[in-house]
Scaffold this active site. Structure first.
Site, PDB file in Angstrom:
ATOM      1  N   GLN A 133       0.836  -1.192   0.000  1.00  0.00           N
ATOM      2  CA  GLN A 133       0.000   0.000   0.000  1.00  0.00           C
ATOM      3  C   GLN A 133       0.875   1.247   0.000  1.00  0.00           C
ATOM      4  OE1 GLN A 133      -2.391   1.435   3.503  1.00  0.00           O
ATOM      5  NE2 GLN A 133      -4.056   0.821   2.160  1.00  0.00           N
ATOM      6  N   CYS A 145      -7.298   6.102   5.218  1.00  0.00           N
ATOM      7  CA  CYS A 145      -6.692   6.259   6.536  1.00  0.00           C
ATOM      8  C   CYS A 145      -6.996   7.630   7.120  1.00  0.00           C
ATOM      9  CB  CYS A 145      -5.192   6.057   6.416  1.00  0.00           C
ATOM     10  SG  CYS A 145      -4.432   5.916   8.008  1.00  0.00           S
TER      11      CYS A 145
HETATM   12  C1  LIG Z   1      -3.787  -0.163  14.047  1.00  0.00           C
HETATM   13  C2  LIG Z   1      -4.428   0.090  12.716  1.00  0.00           C
HETATM   14  C3  LIG Z   1      -3.647   0.508  11.641  1.00  0.00           C
HETATM   15  C4  LIG Z   1      -4.230   0.739  10.390  1.00  0.00           C
HETATM   16  N1  LIG Z   1      -3.436   1.091   9.353  1.00  0.00           N
HETATM   17  C5  LIG Z   1      -3.974   1.212   8.110  1.00  0.00           C
HETATM   18  C6  LIG Z   1      -3.145   1.477   6.991  1.00  0.00           C
HETATM   19  O1  LIG Z   1      -1.928   1.604   7.087  1.00  0.00           O
HETATM   20  N2  LIG Z   1      -3.759   1.581   5.785  1.00  0.00           N
HETATM   21  C7  LIG Z   1      -5.112   1.440   5.613  1.00  0.00           C
HETATM   22  O2  LIG Z   1      -5.616   1.518   4.494  1.00  0.00           O
HETATM   23  N3  LIG Z   1      -5.918   1.186   6.657  1.00  0.00           N
HETATM   24  C8  LIG Z   1      -5.375   1.061   7.885  1.00  0.00           C
HETATM   25  N4  LIG Z   1      -6.177   0.751   8.948  1.00  0.00           N
HETATM   26  C9  LIG Z   1      -7.630   0.544   8.712  1.00  0.00           C
HETATM   27  C10 LIG Z   1      -7.949  -0.936   8.474  1.00  0.00           C
HETATM   28  O3  LIG Z   1      -7.348  -1.423   7.298  1.00  0.00           O
HETATM   29  C11 LIG Z   1      -9.464  -1.147   8.368  1.00  0.00           C
HETATM   30  O4  LIG Z   1      -9.940  -0.398   7.272  1.00  0.00           O
HETATM   31  C12 LIG Z   1     -10.210  -0.699   9.618  1.00  0.00           C
HETATM   32  O5  LIG Z   1      -9.555  -1.111  10.805  1.00  0.00           O
HETATM   33  C13 LIG Z   1     -11.648  -1.239   9.639  1.00  0.00           C
HETATM   34  O6  LIG Z   1     -11.648  -2.642   9.596  1.00  0.00           O
HETATM   35  P1  LIG Z   1     -11.877  -3.521  10.941  1.00  0.00           P
HETATM   36  O7  LIG Z   1     -13.176  -3.062  11.545  1.00  0.00           O
HETATM   37  O8  LIG Z   1     -11.953  -4.941  10.437  1.00  0.00           O
HETATM   38  O9  LIG Z   1     -10.723  -3.264  11.841  1.00  0.00           O
HETATM   39  C14 LIG Z   1      -5.626   0.553  10.214  1.00  0.00           C
HETATM   40  C15 LIG Z   1      -6.397   0.138  11.286  1.00  0.00           C
HETATM   41  C16 LIG Z   1      -5.828  -0.102  12.532  1.00  0.00           C
HETATM   42  C17 LIG Z   1      -6.701  -0.566  13.666  1.00  0.00           C
END
Ligand SMILES: Cc1cc2nc3c(=O)[nH]c(=O)nc-3n(C[C@H](O)[C@H](O)[C@H](O)COP(=O)(O)O)c2cc1C
Length: 335
Positions: A70, A100
């Site tokens: 990414q 993000c």
């Molecule tokens: C600790 C953390 C770091 C994340 N870093 C990124 C990232 O670098 N790039 C991205 O597109 N999304 C990032 N996200 C978002 C996740 O990819 C995802 O979209 C979001 O957590 C919702 O999904 P979930 O409910 O399954 O956690 C991050 C989420 C968390 C919790």
């Protein structure tokens, strides 16, 4: 499910999480059933390419293909250069982060802030697709549903992406201003799926096999991405796959199986990061693995100050040796 020429054995993916989905963790998730994993965000600023962090993030040795990386940024030329840099380092799919909400990313008008500027989005996607296409590297896009609830423009952005040649879109069912508050909504994802020909990947709050089934059925999405619910629970991918295929639940791991997963993960983690940084960065994973286990609070407070990998894993071995290896761990409390 496919992204460009890459076909995936199942529709269950691990979501990119900076500081979490490093190579050891991605490998483990893939071994336990995630058919696809995106390497956490790589900086598009070339000044950062020679940092230790970037060197680690671009080391994909031993990771099953397709390696996906990414990138994030707001400068179209820099983003294209970042894509090429990562392709040279082994990336087979380039994912662009427009999902993000983190200040560090949004202050540079990158990440989800870009969704407010469709013309800039078009220029970034154009440049990145233009350099990736001749290398046969598909470009994907990860977005939120919009900037805020009054500006849910995911469909506009996704249509733009499709017209430019983006190969798949992942949508987290929240707006940027929602951060992680409230519940993810799946109506926007469903609308995207109904209006696009390219694969749509649903993301947000998928935390169990039953929820996975529900989100797939409701949205019609081609695949799911699981983020937070997989922290310390990489077996969730196998559980979701099994449930999607059979309608039956796999049992949770036993203490013996959990011990084996955790130790295997830690060995890979230590050798990837080295002793000093490995011991420290392993702590969050250990805390996630143990958070639902009775009696783990005292263990965690003993483990956190430990500064040697041998002592860290020995403390875990000692604790697990007092548990019945055949007993299944309790169901998770979701945080
Ligand atoms: C600790 C953390 C770091 C994340 N870093 C990124 C990232 O670098 N790039 C991205 O597109 N999304 C990032 N996200 C978002 C996740 O990819 C995802 O979209 C979001 O957590 C919702 O999904 P979930 O409910 O399954 O956690 C991050 C989420 C968390 C919790």
């Amino acid at each position: 499910m496919h992204i460009g020429p890459w076909h995936f054995a199942n529709p269950v993916f691990v979501a990119p999480m900076a500081g979490v989905t490093d190579r050891p963790y991605r490998r483990l998730c893939k071994a336990l059933g995630a058919s696809y994993a995106v390497c956490e965000m790589a900086a598009s600023n070339p000044q950062l390419w020679h940092s230790v962090k970037t060197a680690q993030r671009t080391d994909h040795t031993g990771e099953p293909d397709p390696v996906a990386v990414q990138i994030a940024g707001a400068d179209p030329a820099m983003m294209a250069e970042a894509a090429l840099f990562n392709i040279r380092k082994g990336a087979r799919i380039i994912d662009i982060n427009m999902g993000c909400p983190v200040k560090k990313v949004c202050h540079n008008a990158a990440g989800s802030a870009l969704m407010r500027q469709p013309e800039l989005v078009a220029r970034i996607l154009d440049e990145v697709v233009r350099v990736c296409l001749p290398q046969q590297v598909p470009v994907t896009l990860k977005i939120r549903t919009g900037w805020d609830r009054n500006r849910r423009n995911a469909l506009e952005i996704a249509r733009l992406a499709e017209s430019i040649g983006v190969a798949a879109v992942t949508v987290h069912g929240r707006t940027r201003c929602d951060f992680y508050q409230g519940q993810a909504e799946y109506d926007t994802i469903r609308t995207l799926k109904q209006n696009l020909a390219i694969p749509v990947i649903a993301n947000g709050d998928i935390d169990s096999p039953a929820k996975a089934r529900q989100v797939l059925d409701y949205t019609g999405a081609d695949a799911l991405m699981v983020g937070r619910a997989a922290q310390g629970r990489p077996w969730i991918f196998a559980q979701i796959n099994h449930f999607l295929a059979t309608g039956k639940h796999l049992p949770l791991p036993t203490y013996g199986q959990l011990h084996a997963h955790l130790l295997g993960h830690l060995q890979d983690h230590y050798s990837f990061y080295g002793e000093h940084s490995g011991v420290r960065s392993a702590r969050k994973h250990i805390a996630w693995y143990l958070r639902d286990l009775p009696g783990s609070t005292a263990l965690l407070s003993r483990i956190m100050p430990i500064e040697s990998s041998a002592l860290q894993s020995r403390a875990l071995d000692a604790w697990f040796s007092r548990q019945d290896p055949h007993t299944h761990i309790p169901s998770p409390t979701l945080h």
